[in-house]
Design a protein around this motif. Structure first.
Motif, PDB file in Angstrom:
ATOM      1  N   THR A 161       0.842  -1.193   0.000  1.00 64.64           N
ATOM      2  CA  THR A 161       0.000   0.000   0.000  1.00 64.64           C
ATOM      3  C   THR A 161       0.877   1.244   0.000  1.00 64.64           C
ATOM      4  O   THR A 161       1.720   1.422   0.901  1.00 64.64           O
ATOM      5  CB  THR A 161      -0.910   0.016   1.236  1.00 64.64           C
ATOM      6  N   PRO A 162       0.718   2.126  -1.002  1.00 65.60           N
ATOM      7  CA  PRO A 162       1.594   3.308  -1.080  1.00 65.60           C
ATOM      8  C   PRO A 162       1.225   4.358  -0.028  1.00 65.60           C
ATOM      9  O   PRO A 162       0.141   4.334   0.542  1.00 65.60           O
ATOM     10  CB  PRO A 162       1.338   3.825  -2.499  1.00 65.60           C
ATOM     11  N   ARG A 163       2.151   5.294   0.182  1.00 63.89           N
ATOM     12  CA  ARG A 163       1.924   6.416   1.102  1.00 63.89           C
ATOM     13  C   ARG A 163       2.136   7.719   0.345  1.00 63.89           C
ATOM     14  O   ARG A 163       2.888   7.792  -0.625  1.00 63.89           O
ATOM     15  CB  ARG A 163       2.878   6.342   2.290  1.00 63.89           C
ATOM     16  N   GLU A 164       1.456   8.735   0.824  1.00 66.53           N
ATOM     17  CA  GLU A 164       1.567  10.041   0.180  1.00 66.53           C
ATOM     18  C   GLU A 164       2.968  10.622   0.376  1.00 66.53           C
ATOM     19  O   GLU A 164       3.521  10.611   1.487  1.00 66.53           O
ATOM     20  CB  GLU A 164       0.523  11.004   0.773  1.00 66.53           C
ATOM     21  N   ASP A 165       3.535  11.127  -0.728  1.00 67.82           N
ATOM     22  CA  ASP A 165       4.805  11.871  -0.716  1.00 67.82           C
ATOM     23  C   ASP A 165       5.981  11.058  -0.176  1.00 67.82           C
ATOM     24  O   ASP A 165       7.000  11.630   0.246  1.00 67.82           O
ATOM     25  CB  ASP A 165       4.669  13.158   0.114  1.00 67.82           C
ATOM     26  N   VAL A 166       5.852   9.741  -0.131  1.00 68.31           N
ATOM     27  CA  VAL A 166       6.927   8.901   0.372  1.00 68.31           C
ATOM     28  C   VAL A 166       7.046   7.687  -0.542  1.00 68.31           C
ATOM     29  O   VAL A 166       6.044   7.136  -0.998  1.00 68.31           O
ATOM     30  CB  VAL A 166       6.657   8.443   1.825  1.00 68.31           C
ATOM     31  N   VAL A 167       8.265   7.285  -0.808  1.00 72.07           N
ATOM     32  CA  VAL A 167       8.527   6.074  -1.576  1.00 72.07           C
ATOM     33  C   VAL A 167       8.930   4.983  -0.602  1.00 72.07           C
ATOM     34  O   VAL A 167       9.805   5.194   0.250  1.00 72.07           O
ATOM     35  CB  VAL A 167       9.627   6.301  -2.627  1.00 72.07           C
ATOM     36  N   ILE A 168       8.281   3.823  -0.708  1.00 65.77           N
ATOM     37  CA  ILE A 168       8.549   2.720   0.205  1.00 65.77           C
ATOM     38  C   ILE A 168       9.544   1.765  -0.447  1.00 65.77           C
ATOM     39  O   ILE A 168       9.368   1.364  -1.599  1.00 65.77           O
ATOM     40  CB  ILE A 168       7.253   1.967   0.564  1.00 65.77           C
ATOM     41  N   GLU A 169      10.585   1.436   0.322  1.00 66.95           N
ATOM     42  CA  GLU A 169      11.530   0.423  -0.125  1.00 66.95           C
ATOM     43  C   GLU A 169      11.091  -0.915   0.474  1.00 66.95           C
ATOM     44  O   GLU A 169      11.052  -1.069   1.699  1.00 66.95           O
ATOM     45  CB  GLU A 169      12.938   0.756   0.350  1.00 66.95           C
TER      46      GLU A 169
END
Length: 393
Positions: A161-169
């Motif tokens: 699940t993505p997050r706003e303004d953040v890239v998940i590694e």
């Protein structure tokens, strides 16, 4: 209770595949590992025969199935390219998805040899996943050889699940990838700055396990970008459970009983109708025959009475016998019509080519002593006719 068995979509020969076994109801990761035969390593070895599988009404995998098992294969982001497509006004959802597939095909290096899955992204736009047809076909064959027939093949990053303004590694083990709001790409250190720019990157060591454990909560959303579609859609093997077989057996038995009852009911109806007709006939005959118990007895008594009155159906009356005897002796004369009166008189219409032939019959009856009246006439064709009445002396 339902479970998910998740493994890597193979892209090379004899590949060691990671796997996860998830209890979706409890949202817990039951087990995970890495093996060349993940199904066997998870304790879900294939059933020995088709019959046991059919009785359980389940899939191709075994230990007796106490709950449904959903099988999912994760497509590496290096093989399955995910693209986002902007919303388009004035188009239906199907038209948007079709346009997105066309755009994804045009942006592929080998557009004629790609397989594309598409879904809506929730904001009016579309998301596509593109993979080579040869990669898809080869991987499914490898999984089948291991006893795995996945219900869904989804890009691995799509489960995060993505997050706003953040890239998940996210580190799946078989690959490390970056997941942004509109991005799923392999994490290549040399290309990271070019791909994410100034966006913040956070590494979540437990992101993969948490995403897989909570898969059942958002199953429809997480499996929406399913590459098992079109030419690679899963073939559903329809099998009957023991309960369905029993129901079908009872239905067949019921149909057989009904088919046997229909002629029996018709026979009963015919029997009742015949009995009603006999009763009606007896009601008519009793004033003439007196008390009788059956239609056969009434018929016998009526025949005897008619014979006694010289007008029964089984013998000629005397005038009738005389008339037929005279006609047989005169060539060319026919009896066209004959009727009987209650007083024993016979009325007949005779026909012949010549009037003399009819006169021969009339003369023979008179010579025999019968009382006879005769009226001669000629029809439109010129043939001779005679209406006669004969009565015994």
């Amino acid at each position: 209770m339902s479970r998910f068995f998740i493994t890597v979509f193979p892209t090379t020969e004899n590949q060691v595949l990671q796997w996860w076994l998830v209890d979706s109801d409890e949202a817990v990761l039951e087990a995970k590992g890495s093996d060349v035969d993940p199904l066997l390593a998870a304790g879900l070895q294939r059933l020995s025969g088709e019959s046991e599988k059919a009785e359980n009404g389940g899939s191709d995998t075994g230990v007796p199935e106490k709950e449904p098992l959903v099988m999912i294969a994760l497509m590496p982001s290096a093989r399955g390219v995910v693209r986002w497509h902007d919303p388009m006004d004035g188009l239906t959802e199907q038209q948007i998805l079709a346009a997105a597939r066309l755009a994804a095909r045009e942006r592929s290096l080998d557009g004629e040899n790609v397989h594309i899955a598409a879904t809506m992204d929730g904001s009016g736009g579309a998301v596509t996943a593109t993979v080579g047809k040869d990669v898809m076909a080869s991987g499914l064959l490898k999984l089948k050889a291991l006893g795995i027939d996945p219900d869904a093949v989804v890009p691995a990053g799509w489960l995060i699940t993505p997050r706003e303004d953040v890239v998940i590694e996210a580190d799946f083990g078989f690959e490390k990838l970056l997941r942004g709001k509109r991005m799923i790409v392999p994490d290549e250190p040399d290309l990271r700055a070019h791909l994410i720019g100034d966006s913040a990157v956070i590494a979540l060591p437990q992101a993969v396990d948490e995403a897989l454990a909570n898969l059942g909560t958002h199953e429809a959303e997480k499996l929406s970008l399913n590459l098992r579609c079109g030419d690679f859609a899963k073939k559903i093997r329809r099998s009957m459970t023991l309960r369905q077989k029993r129901i079908l057996g009872w239905m067949a038995l019921a149909a057989l009983v009904i088919s046997l009852l229909i002629p029996i009911i018709q026979l009963v109806k015919y029997h009742r109708a015949a009995s009603a007709a006999d009763e009606a006939a007896l009601a008519i005959a009793r004033p003439l025959t007196g008390p009788v118990e059956s239609a056969e007895e009434a018929d016998r008594l009526l025949s005897e009475r008619f014979i006694g009155e010289n007008r029964g159906n089984i013998i000629f009356s005397v005038p009738t016998s005389a008339l037929f005897s005279a006609v047989q002796k005169a060539e060319g004369v026919v009896i066209e019509k004959i009727s009987y009166r209650r007083d024993g008189m016979v009325s007949a219409a005779l026909g012949a080519v010549r009037a003399g032939d009819i006169n021969q019959v009339v003369t023979a009856l008179r010579n025999a002593g019968f009382i006879i009246t005769s009226t001669a006439r000629t029809d439109a064709a010129g043939a001779s006719k005679a209406d006669i009445m004969v009565r015994a002396p």
